[in-house]
Scaffold this motif. Structure first.
Motif, PDB file in Angstrom:
ATOM      1  N   ARG A  99       0.197   3.490  -4.960  1.00 27.72           N
ATOM      2  CA  ARG A  99      -0.688   3.483  -6.120  1.00 27.72           C
ATOM      3  C   ARG A  99      -0.077   4.284  -7.266  1.00 27.72           C
ATOM      4  N   ASP A 100       0.520   5.421  -6.909  1.00 32.09           N
ATOM      5  CA  ASP A 100       1.154   6.222  -7.976  1.00 32.09           C
ATOM      6  C   ASP A 100       2.628   6.506  -7.706  1.00 32.09           C
ATOM      7  N   PHE A 101       3.215   5.858  -6.682  1.00 30.82           N
ATOM      8  CA  PHE A 101       4.635   6.031  -6.380  1.00 30.82           C
ATOM      9  C   PHE A 101       4.963   7.514  -6.190  1.00 30.82           C
ATOM     10  N   ASP A 102       4.127   8.166  -5.425  1.00 28.34           N
ATOM     11  CA  ASP A 102       4.205   9.610  -5.276  1.00 28.34           C
ATOM     12  C   ASP A 102       4.272   9.933  -3.782  1.00 28.34           C
ATOM     13  N   THR A 103       5.142  10.865  -3.418  1.00 30.23           N
ATOM     14  CA  THR A 103       5.279  11.255  -2.018  1.00 30.23           C
ATOM     15  C   THR A 103       4.103  12.126  -1.610  1.00 30.23           C
ATOM     16  N   LYS A 104       3.415  11.717  -0.562  1.00 32.30           N
ATOM     17  CA  LYS A 104       2.183  12.406  -0.171  1.00 32.30           C
ATOM     18  C   LYS A 104       2.345  13.251   1.083  1.00 32.30           C
ATOM     19  N   GLN A 105       3.361  12.943   1.883  1.00 29.10           N
ATOM     20  CA  GLN A 105       3.450  13.635   3.180  1.00 29.10           C
ATOM     21  C   GLN A 105       4.887  13.595   3.670  1.00 29.10           C
ATOM     22  N   ILE A 106       5.307  14.701   4.265  1.00 32.68           N
ATOM     23  CA  ILE A 106       6.565  14.725   5.020  1.00 32.68           C
ATOM     24  C   ILE A 106       6.230  15.274   6.402  1.00 32.68           C
ATOM     25  N   VAL A 107       6.684  14.604   7.456  1.00 34.67           N
ATOM     26  CA  VAL A 107       6.532  15.162   8.798  1.00 34.67           C
ATOM     27  C   VAL A 107       7.921  15.496   9.342  1.00 34.67           C
ATOM     28  N   LYS A 108       8.042  16.721   9.826  1.00 31.42           N
ATOM     29  CA  LYS A 108       9.277  17.130  10.507  1.00 31.42           C
ATOM     30  C   LYS A 108       9.093  16.869  11.988  1.00 31.42           C
ATOM     31  N   ASN A 109       9.985  16.064  12.547  1.00 36.75           N
ATOM     32  CA  ASN A 109       9.941  15.819  13.982  1.00 36.75           C
ATOM     33  C   ASN A 109      10.385  17.098  14.696  1.00 36.75           C
ATOM     34  N   GLN A 123       0.806  -1.225   0.000  1.00 36.99           N
ATOM     35  CA  GLN A 123       0.000   0.000   0.000  1.00 36.99           C
ATOM     36  C   GLN A 123       0.836   1.271   0.000  1.00 36.99           C
ATOM     37  N   ALA A 124       1.871   1.283   0.829  1.00 35.57           N
ATOM     38  CA  ALA A 124       2.637   2.524   1.042  1.00 35.57           C
ATOM     39  C   ALA A 124       4.047   2.170   1.453  1.00 35.57           C
ATOM     40  N   ILE A 125       4.913   3.169   1.384  1.00 39.22           N
ATOM     41  CA  ILE A 125       6.252   2.983   1.927  1.00 39.22           C
ATOM     42  C   ILE A 125       6.652   4.257   2.667  1.00 39.22           C
ATOM     43  N   PHE A 126       7.367   4.057   3.779  1.00 39.42           N
ATOM     44  CA  PHE A 126       7.820   5.151   4.638  1.00 39.42           C
ATOM     45  C   PHE A 126       9.337   5.224   4.573  1.00 39.42           C
ATOM     46  N   ILE A 127       9.871   6.413   4.831  1.00 43.54           N
ATOM     47  CA  ILE A 127      11.331   6.521   4.883  1.00 43.54           C
ATOM     48  C   ILE A 127      11.727   7.712   5.747  1.00 43.54           C
ATOM     49  N   ASN A 128      12.847   7.540   6.445  1.00 44.24           N
ATOM     50  CA  ASN A 128      13.309   8.610   7.337  1.00 44.24           C
ATOM     51  C   ASN A 128      14.446   9.392   6.717  1.00 44.24           C
ATOM     52  N   ASP A 129      14.620  10.613   7.194  1.00 46.82           N
ATOM     53  CA  ASP A 129      15.741  11.487   6.828  1.00 46.82           C
ATOM     54  C   ASP A 129      16.637  11.606   8.045  1.00 46.82           C
ATOM     55  N   LYS A 130      17.732  10.882   8.034  1.00 43.27           N
ATOM     56  CA  LYS A 130      18.639  10.950   9.184  1.00 43.27           C
ATOM     57  C   LYS A 130      19.148  12.361   9.424  1.00 43.27           C
ATOM     58  N   ALA A 131      19.431  13.089   8.351  1.00 44.11           N
ATOM     59  CA  ALA A 131      20.107  14.387   8.500  1.00 44.11           C
ATOM     60  C   ALA A 131      19.261  15.407   9.243  1.00 44.11           C
ATOM     61  N   ASN A 132      17.944  15.398   8.982  1.00 43.27           N
ATOM     62  CA  ASN A 132      17.118  16.497   9.466  1.00 43.27           C
ATOM     63  C   ASN A 132      15.938  16.042  10.329  1.00 43.27           C
ATOM     64  N   GLY A 133      15.900  14.758  10.665  1.00 46.51           N
ATOM     65  CA  GLY A 133      14.848  14.284  11.550  1.00 46.51           C
ATOM     66  C   GLY A 133      13.459  14.381  10.958  1.00 46.51           C
ATOM     67  N   ARG A 134      13.261  13.731   9.805  1.00 46.56           N
ATOM     68  CA  ARG A 134      11.955  13.793   9.134  1.00 46.56           C
ATOM     69  C   ARG A 134      11.542  12.392   8.672  1.00 46.56           C
ATOM     70  N   VAL A 135      10.254  12.249   8.395  1.00 44.52           N
ATOM     71  CA  VAL A 135       9.718  10.983   7.884  1.00 44.52           C
ATOM     72  C   VAL A 135       8.767  11.305   6.729  1.00 44.52           C
ATOM     73  N   ALA A 136       8.829  10.501   5.667  1.00 46.90           N
ATOM     74  CA  ALA A 136       7.972  10.721   4.501  1.00 46.90           C
ATOM     75  C   ALA A 136       7.088   9.507   4.251  1.00 46.90           C
TER      76      ALA A 136
END
Lengths: 656, 656
Positions: free
Chosen positions: A160-170, A142-155
């Protein structure tokens, strides 16, 4: 800065460096038999077998799809297995003009802006650990998540369309490492920490206050499966001692509801080589044991309802509350631990100490028994420490620099050995395998392997057959492209009898992928085209204000100009748009195509605008037409024989 | 906008769509013989041959290196041939964080800023045609050039370190297409135009003034081989009628000193579908003939010394001066011409009309004879038109939608057929081949081929053996990754007897490459590491102000803080840097490593800073520390077993 202390000088074991012989190549074969072709190309019988092994015939599809983090490229890469072909890159944290990601389109600009750090645009990331969404512990596509080590974020990326829908900044931390991992039904996305800072990191405190003011952190993001978004209001973090938390894994089956995170720097070294202190590499490597963090996530989520504090807009469970409510335990883990991986049945947790030649296997049941028994040491912050031997099920000596472990369907585990540059195959004991806890074999890889992955290897039902080795250095493996060389993914074939053989080298000519997950292709159900014309990938619904065929127009309202445009092979409508310098321009574009692959681009030169309009997609751009002149927009996709004619003129009349 | 005119509806011929059968895959083979492996994987003997054909054994190097434009990704991709492995991506017009390109480093920020358009940051491009530098008409492996169709720019990449050194913004035009191509000794880099605009494009003029005020353009950038930079002061452009100039090629050997550019839209259609006019795709496709532009470059360079005008800081030869000085001639070329390709001996020019099933071959000698004879028609602007039959050597009927042609070492040419989705192999006549001008064979490709390329195929001494087909659509060839699908590079093996066979599909999972050039790998001499520690890739010399081992320091001067830092496995020196909020920070970093592949990254979170410090490299960043807090910088390359410990703390004390 002159005084220096002795410290450990890590040795990078590279293995034997092969003599290089360029392939003899005289312009291809003569269409003869395999033997003569092979002879012409200087191939051995083994080489031929390897070639056949990895070959996916033209036009056929890979049975597995691998999602690789893009490292400090900030993206996700989609790769077929076993062909090891890059199928596409997904723009996540870093703008990608060719997919119209972050070059003027409202939808993607909004997603990227969610990732701003304290109001500042941060348009790159160090993506580390992709986590495919799961249902009952199996990847569900359904979906895939990934973190940004450098800046403390998660996307969050929608598959369905291989498109980034959300980024959360911790809002608490400026870095993370130990995620993302998801719980077996994707209720939670785990974002483990890394380097301790004050909480939040924007609260300056001197390094001399390290033990009193710096803290570690693990964050649990609540995922709303209906909305396909992280629900920040329902998410919470848990304060931890200022050790450096590392990779986490979520429990499954019998350990579901628990989370396990490795850590290092329990020495609480604060560096300062310039003042004669040991550098971090030495100071953080002194202890024989660091702590596996054992966290009762389900109970923590309950406790957080009443006992969490609000810090910078985020719910945080204080460390004392975690201790008081029996949410957090430590288990010693040997020397500079890195990976923490839960076995398929959820019964064991495998950890590796980078400076210890063993993997250590803990029993979840033994950990529970020890918690039940309640006899603990305490760390300086009061966290209960379970006795190592009470939790340990087994140790298996594998070699130098063990890092990460994944699993197959036959009761074997595969562990990367960074210093040995090898993959170890070893048997699990317990219910998995009659062989018990035992090293079976090793295969050399080239060179310096970090993570590895097996198909569905992080689920309750892994497949076997392949291991992908994620090697950090390639050195002599490929023709050198200047001083900056690719990484090297190697595909290892695992025969039914357990023989491992490297069958393919795939150079990674872009950012260093840290981790990959490999899913059965038939679990993915991507859109072939967007379901309806006028589709907004942000809302995943038709945009009622999208430009429609036959209703194209240009409307002026004061100095606001709004344009509704369509694209279809091989013209835009309208083809002329005229504005005044200084006008605010809002431009809606719809791709009217309904055929698969009939993507149109929209390039507006001079204004840093590039859209990719996939079949049915609608997009909107906003900009101020501040530069006068004549600008020639056009379709950037070679969409038909007359694609060069698919263009238009944007006229900006000078003001005054 | 309701009234519509009938126009040509281009048909996209896709060829037969294969039924899709996923590869049966049961976890790999059993290590047996080729036959059993093949059977297990459902491969035919032909498949095996193809597999062997394309297989470059692990650890061996490709004999050819292919440089592919990155299309609207704005980059160049470096791909091994025949393995079709992506060796690396080179950041050119678009920032690439993983290679430290455009994320804070002074050197790359300065290069990207050269590409600003009228003072505006434009951080993407539509890269089209890479051109390898040449010596005596052969690729010499020194540099590569590439144009940005979208914004009218040209970039220079140094092939010692595969690093972009220069971007020039053409101050006259906002778009280009027909370049880059170089002259046989890289004296000139040709940037052909595309859509006509006023000169310069920043001078607004209404479309009704098209014939009087809009002009085409071809620009000749002088390349300084010593400095390895374009010398803008010695460069000049030639004004052309407002046709849409297309691909150019430089003459060689007997035609050295001349340049040939295709064109279309000699109809001077101005579009306006919204007003009931035919759209460009129809209006620009009415004439049976457009004009091949034949330009005497060497003479033009002389004339430009005295007769060029300065427009927007660029020397421009007016159209009338070009006519008066006999610098420009037209030769009719059939129906919607696209490619113009000079044969290896420089004696013939091959053009293709997209809507004509032939390629047309002109003789350079016949063109010279016609010029000598001096009997011309004139176009509406007074440009002399050579009679078609006077210039024509031959026509060969190949099929539908011919676009581009390259050559081999045996006297054959290969032409892409867009509408047929095929590659045609045909024999050159004259001195090349006893077969005369004749179609030999065709091979289907999947699908919609644009350019193609042969090894060294654009030089005076092409190799044979392979053709790479650059297909625009992939549709069903790979597992679909949502509505946005990859392009498809196909490797065609050409046997000694001329048989062509598609042996490999390489999905292009990033921006659409338009063109590639393929060079013998042994012509490249890349640096393995930078020659000395402290190296500045901008000046290609040691930076005397680079941070040195043992001399690391932090120096404050008012609110300016200057830092000299070094990186070596596995620590930075210093590890703590403290500044005040609002300080101007200048930070010099040097990678002290001298081992190949020992790259260190430098990620400073929250400040959008990412460097890639290759062995020996020195870099400088500048920023204002405007956000208070504790920021954890670290090395983004997995450089050693203790790479996670390679970090430091950047403290920003709040002001006030």
């Amino acid at each position: 800065m002159r005084k220096r202390m002795p410290w450990i000088m890590p040795v990078v074991a590279l293995g034997a460096v092969l003599a290089l012989v360029a392939v003899s190549c005289n312009g291809g074969g003569s269409g003869g038999d395999v033997d003569s072709i092979a002879k012409e190309r200087g191939l051995s019988q083994e080489d031929i077998e390897a070639a056949v092994q990895t070959y996916t015939p033209s036009g056929e599809h890979d049975p597995y799809i691998m999602f690789a983090s893009g490292g400090h490229g900030g993206q996700i890469h989609v790769i077929g297995v076993p062909s090891m072909r890059l199928l596409r890159t997904i723009g996540v944290f870093t703008p990608e003009p060719w997919q119209g990601y972050g070059f003027g389109g409202e939808t993607s600009e909004a997603v990227l802006d969610e990732g701003n750090v304290a109001g500042k645009e941060v348009r790159w990331a160090d993506t580390h650990h992709p986590a495919l969404s799961e249902t009952e512990g199996d990847y569900d596509g359904q979906a895939i998540f990934i973190n940004d080590k450098a800046n403390g974020r998660v996307a969050v990326v929608d598959l369905r369309d291989f498109d980034t829908k959300q980024i959360v900044k911790n809002p608490l931390v400026i870095n993370d490492h130990g995620g993302t991992k998801v719980t077996p039904n994707t209720d939670w996305v785990v974002e483990g920490g890394q380097y301790a800072t004050p909480t939040p990191y924007t609260n300056y405190a001197p390094i001399s206050d390290y033990q009193s003011k710096y803290r570690g952190m693990v964050t649990f993001w609540k995922y709303d499966k209906e909305a396909r978004r992280i629900d920040t209001a329902q998410s919470f973090a848990m304060e931890l001692p200022p050790y450096w938390q590392d990779l986490c894994d979520a429990g499954k089956l019998e350990s579901e509801g628990w989370v396990f995170c490795g850590s290092f720097n329990t020495e609480m070294a604060t560096g300062g080589i310039e003042d004669g202190n040991p550098p971090f590499e030495a100071g953080a490597s002194e202890n024989d044991m660091d702590y596996l963090h054992v966290i009762n996530l389900n109970k923590a989520a309950e406790v957080a309802q009443s006992q969490a504090q609000d810090i910078n807009g985020m719910k945080v469970l204080p460390l004392q509350a975690a201790i008081d409510n029996q949410l957090l335990y430590f288990v010693p883990e040997p020397k500079s631990p890195h990976g923490a991986d839960v076995a398929p049945k959820g019964d064991y947790i495998v950890v590796s100490g980078k400076l210890d030649p063993h993997v250590t296997i803990y029993s979840f049941k033994k950990i529970q028994d020890a918690i039940e028994k309640g006899e603990f040491e305490k760390d300086p912050f009061g966290v209960p420490i379970i006795n190592f031997d009470d939790a340990k099920e087994a140790q298996v000596e594998l070699g130098l620099g063990p890092l990460h472990t994944e699993f197959d369907d036959k009761g074997y585990a595969y562990t990367s050995l960074f210093l040995d540059s090898a993959v170890a195959r070893w048997s699990l004991g317990g219910d998995y395998n009659d062989d018990g806890w035992k090293l079976e074999s090793k295969v050399p890889v080239q060179y310096n392997i970090g993570h590895l992955s097996t198909p569905e290897g992080d689920t309750v039902s892994p497949d076997g057959g392949y291991v992908v080795a994620l090697n950090k250095w390639s050195i002599d493996r490929f023709f050198p492209t200047g001083p900056l060389l690719p990484q090297n993914f190697q595909l290892i074939n695992v025969a039914d009898n357990g023989d491992m053989k490297v069958v393919y080298d795939m150079p990674i000519g872009f950012g260093e992928p840290h981790y990959v997950q490999i899913i059965k292709a038939d679990k993915l159900e991507p859109f072939e085209v967007y379901p309806e014309v006028g589709w907004d990938p942000g809302t995943m619904a038709v945009n009622p204000n999208a430009a429609k065929a036959g209703e194209e127009k240009v409307v002026r309202n004061g100095n606001n100009v709004e344009i509704w445009s369509t694209a279809i092979r091989s013209h835009f409508t309208p083809e002329h748009v005229e504005v005044q310098q200084g006008d605010n321009v809002t431009w809606h574009l719809t791709n009217l195509e309904t055929s698969q692959d009939a993507t149109h681009g929209f390039a507006l030169p001079g204004y840093n605008i590039s859209l990719s309009l996939e079949p049915g997609e609608a997009e909107t751009i906003n900009f101020v037409a501040d530069k006068p002149g004549v600008y020639t927009w056009y379709c950037t996709e070679f969409c038909s024989a007359l694609h060069l004619e698919m263009m238009g003129y944007f006229f900006v009349q000078p003001s005054g």
